[in-house]
Design a protein around this motif. Structure first.
Motif, PDB file in Angstrom:
ATOM      1  N   ASP A  11      15.271 -10.140  89.993  1.00 21.58           N
ATOM      2  CA  ASP A  11      15.225  -8.785  89.444  1.00 21.58           C
ATOM      3  C   ASP A  11      14.652  -7.816  90.466  1.00 21.58           C
ATOM      4  N   MET A  12      13.624  -8.252  91.196  1.00 20.36           N
ATOM      5  CA  MET A  12      13.006  -7.397  92.215  1.00 20.36           C
ATOM      6  C   MET A  12      13.983  -7.124  93.352  1.00 20.36           C
ATOM      7  N   GLU A  13      14.740  -8.163  93.746  1.00 16.43           N
ATOM      8  CA  GLU A  13      15.714  -8.005  94.819  1.00 16.43           C
ATOM      9  C   GLU A  13      16.813  -7.039  94.401  1.00 16.43           C
ATOM     10  N   GLU A  14      17.230  -7.126  93.132  1.00 27.30           N
ATOM     11  CA  GLU A  14      18.270  -6.236  92.631  1.00 27.30           C
ATOM     12  C   GLU A  14      17.776  -4.797  92.596  1.00 27.30           C
ATOM     13  N   ALA A  15      16.526  -4.626  92.191  1.00 30.67           N
ATOM     14  CA  ALA A  15      15.939  -3.291  92.146  1.00 30.67           C
ATOM     15  C   ALA A  15      15.835  -2.694  93.544  1.00 30.67           C
ATOM     16  N   THR A  16      15.456  -3.538  94.510  1.00 32.91           N
ATOM     17  CA  THR A  16      15.362  -3.072  95.897  1.00 32.91           C
ATOM     18  C   THR A  16      16.729  -2.682  96.431  1.00 32.91           C
ATOM     19  N   LYS A  17      17.741  -3.476  96.073  1.00 33.08           N
ATOM     20  CA  LYS A  17      19.108  -3.191  96.507  1.00 33.08           C
ATOM     21  C   LYS A  17      19.576  -1.844  95.978  1.00 33.08           C
ATOM     22  N   LYS A  18      19.288  -1.581  94.697  1.00 36.62           N
ATOM     23  CA  LYS A  18      19.689  -0.319  94.088  1.00 36.62           C
ATOM     24  C   LYS A  18      18.955   0.850  94.710  1.00 36.62           C
ATOM     25  N   LYS A  19      17.694   0.630  95.039  1.00 40.50           N
ATOM     26  CA  LYS A  19      16.883   1.692  95.623  1.00 40.50           C
ATOM     27  C   LYS A  19      17.425   2.079  96.991  1.00 40.50           C
ATOM     28  N   LYS A  20      17.918   1.073  97.742  1.00 43.48           N
ATOM     29  CA  LYS A  20      18.407   1.330  99.088  1.00 43.48           C
ATOM     30  C   LYS A  20      19.811   1.911  99.104  1.00 43.48           C
ATOM     31  N   MET A  21      20.538   1.800  97.981  1.00 43.79           N
ATOM     32  CA  MET A  21      21.905   2.274  97.950  1.00 43.79           C
ATOM     33  C   MET A  21      21.976   3.783  98.165  1.00 43.79           C
ATOM     34  N   THR A  22      22.883   4.212  99.013  1.00 38.69           N
ATOM     35  CA  THR A  22      23.042   5.647  99.288  1.00 38.69           C
ATOM     36  C   THR A  22      23.762   6.321  98.128  1.00 38.69           C
ATOM     37  N   GLU A  23      23.762   7.674  98.167  1.00 37.20           N
ATOM     38  CA  GLU A  23      24.466   8.420  97.122  1.00 37.20           C
ATOM     39  C   GLU A  23      25.965   8.098  97.151  1.00 37.20           C
ATOM     40  N   ILE A  24      26.526   7.965  98.344  1.00 42.59           N
ATOM     41  CA  ILE A  24      27.942   7.614  98.467  1.00 42.59           C
ATOM     42  C   ILE A  24      28.186   6.233  97.867  1.00 42.59           C
ATOM     43  N   GLY A  25      27.308   5.277  98.191  1.00 40.49           N
ATOM     44  CA  GLY A  25      27.444   3.922  97.667  1.00 40.49           C
ATOM     45  C   GLY A  25      27.340   3.891  96.153  1.00 40.49           C
ATOM     46  N   SER A  26      26.403   4.658  95.598  1.00 39.00           N
ATOM     47  CA  SER A  26      26.243   4.723  94.145  1.00 39.00           C
ATOM     48  C   SER A  26      27.472   5.330  93.497  1.00 39.00           C
ATOM     49  N   ALA A  27      28.028   6.366  94.117  1.00 40.68           N
ATOM     50  CA  ALA A  27      29.226   7.017  93.579  1.00 40.68           C
ATOM     51  C   ALA A  27      30.409   6.050  93.587  1.00 40.68           C
ATOM     52  N   ILE A  28      30.539   5.258  94.649  1.00 34.75           N
ATOM     53  CA  ILE A  28      31.613   4.261  94.738  1.00 34.75           C
ATOM     54  C   ILE A  28      31.473   3.237  93.622  1.00 34.75           C
ATOM     55  N   GLU A  29      30.239   2.780  93.419  1.00 36.42           N
ATOM     56  CA  GLU A  29      29.985   1.776  92.379  1.00 36.42           C
ATOM     57  C   GLU A  29      30.307   2.325  90.989  1.00 36.42           C
ATOM     58  N   GLU A  30      29.856   3.554  90.724  1.00 33.97           N
ATOM     59  CA  GLU A  30      30.080   4.161  89.407  1.00 33.97           C
ATOM     60  C   GLU A  30      31.563   4.410  89.154  1.00 33.97           C
ATOM     61  N   LEU A  31      32.268   4.867  90.189  1.00 31.48           N
ATOM     62  CA  LEU A  31      33.691   5.146  90.038  1.00 31.48           C
ATOM     63  C   LEU A  31      34.491   3.856  89.889  1.00 31.48           C
ATOM     64  N   SER A  32      34.026   2.794  90.519  1.00 31.70           N
ATOM     65  CA  SER A  32      34.673   1.487  90.350  1.00 31.70           C
ATOM     66  C   SER A  32      34.529   1.013  88.912  1.00 31.70           C
ATOM     67  N   LEU A  33      33.345   1.220  88.334  1.00 33.69           N
ATOM     68  CA  LEU A  33      33.111   0.849  86.934  1.00 33.69           C
ATOM     69  C   LEU A  33      33.988   1.676  86.001  1.00 33.69           C
ATOM     70  N   LEU A  34      34.158   2.950  86.326  1.00 31.18           N
ATOM     71  CA  LEU A  34      35.024   3.810  85.527  1.00 31.18           C
ATOM     72  C   LEU A  34      36.466   3.320  85.588  1.00 31.18           C
ATOM     73  N   SER A  35      36.912   2.899  86.759  1.00 31.29           N
ATOM     74  CA  SER A  35      38.275   2.384  86.922  1.00 31.29           C
ATOM     75  C   SER A  35      38.484   1.139  86.072  1.00 31.29           C
ATOM     76  N   ILE A  36      37.461   0.276  86.036  1.00 34.60           N
ATOM     77  CA  ILE A  36      37.536  -0.932  85.205  1.00 34.60           C
ATOM     78  C   ILE A  36      37.597  -0.559  83.734  1.00 34.60           C
ATOM     79  N   ALA A  37      36.753   0.393  83.335  1.00 36.27           N
ATOM     80  CA  ALA A  37      36.721   0.828  81.932  1.00 36.27           C
ATOM     81  C   ALA A  37      38.063   1.395  81.503  1.00 36.27           C
ATOM     82  N   LYS A  38      38.710   2.141  82.395  1.00 36.48           N
ATOM     83  CA  LYS A  38      39.992   2.767  82.062  1.00 36.48           C
ATOM     84  C   LYS A  38      41.070   1.722  81.808  1.00 36.48           C
TER      85      LYS A  38
END
Length: 231
Positions: free
Chosen positions: A7-34
């Motif tokens: 859980d700590m490693e996952e939290a650290t990974k999310k913290k290090k993710m850039t805004e571009i990386g976060s946007a890619i991840e969120e948009l990928s999830l949206l594509s799956i949802a669609k």
């Protein structure tokens, strides 16, 4: 103990993710949802399946990317925030009924409320224009990472948003252009720790590849309801 470490490693990974990386991840999830959340009702009525909540989460991340440009984006950022909040309030009244953007806009069109100043239709149109601007800017950057940043922002604005802005907003944007950072500064604030220009460029390409089909879908919804012409 092992679970806690993961859980700590996952939290650290999310913290290090850039805004571009976060946007890619969120948009990928949206594509799956669609592609997975398709109901019989949607199929029967030709409603485009565009889940509202994941879309708004992505829009919030786009705001964070635009923030990196600085005060120049203040007016656009405020508009995006207000439009996100308007759609969120609609969703919160009934998350099941208002789970899909297309259904919300169809409802307003049927009621004749699309043109009202605080309609969800207006919010959707302006969010789409903001994403059009973001796409145009990212495409210019990825084509030439060394180009003049102020010119890239101005050309993107002129192409996507200026035609819909009044003279006061246009004049304010023109003044704010002087505050645009140079391209090196912008790329550096977009980059994560130890991330090279090439890695940033690859991330931008990934975001563009996901953003293009989303905008195509949004424009299809808006054009079908004649919203760009009404607002």
């Amino acid at each position: 103990m092992k679970r806690k470490r993961c859980d700590m490693e996952e939290a650290t990974k999310k913290k290090k993710m850039t805004e571009i990386g976060s946007a890619i991840e969120e948009l990928s999830l949206l594509s799956i949802a669609k592609t997975t959340i398709v109901t019989t009702k949607i199929e029967a009525t030709n409603i485009i399946n565009l889940p509202l909540k994941p879309l708004l989460s992505f829009c919030k991340l786009i705001v964070q990317v635009l923030d990196k440009i600085g005060p120049t984006m203040a007016v656009l950022r405020q508009d995006i925030d207000q439009n996100i909040q308007r759609l969120e309030k609609m969703w919160e009244t009934d998350p099941i009924v208002y789970s899909n953007l297309d259904e919300i806009l169809r409802k307003e069109a049927k009621e004749g409320s699309s043109k009202k100043p605080k309609s969800c239709s207006r919010a959707a149109v302006w969010l789409t224009r903001a994403m059009d601007f973001t796409l145009a800017l990212l495409q210019r950057l990825v084509k030439d990472m060394s180009q003049n940043m102020q010119q890239a922002v101005e050309e993107s604005y002129n192409l996507t948003i200026k035609p819909w802005h009044g003279w006061i907003s246009c004049a304010a944007f023109k003044v704010a252009l002087k505050l645009v950072p140079n391209n090196n500064t912008f790329i550096n604030v977009l980059a994560g720790k130890d991330e090279s220009y090439q890695m940033v460029q690859d991330d931008i390409r990934s975001l563009i590849s996901l953003l293009i089909p989303l905008l195509s879908q949004l424009h299809s919804i808006l054009v079908r309801l004649s919203l760009p012409l009404l607002l």
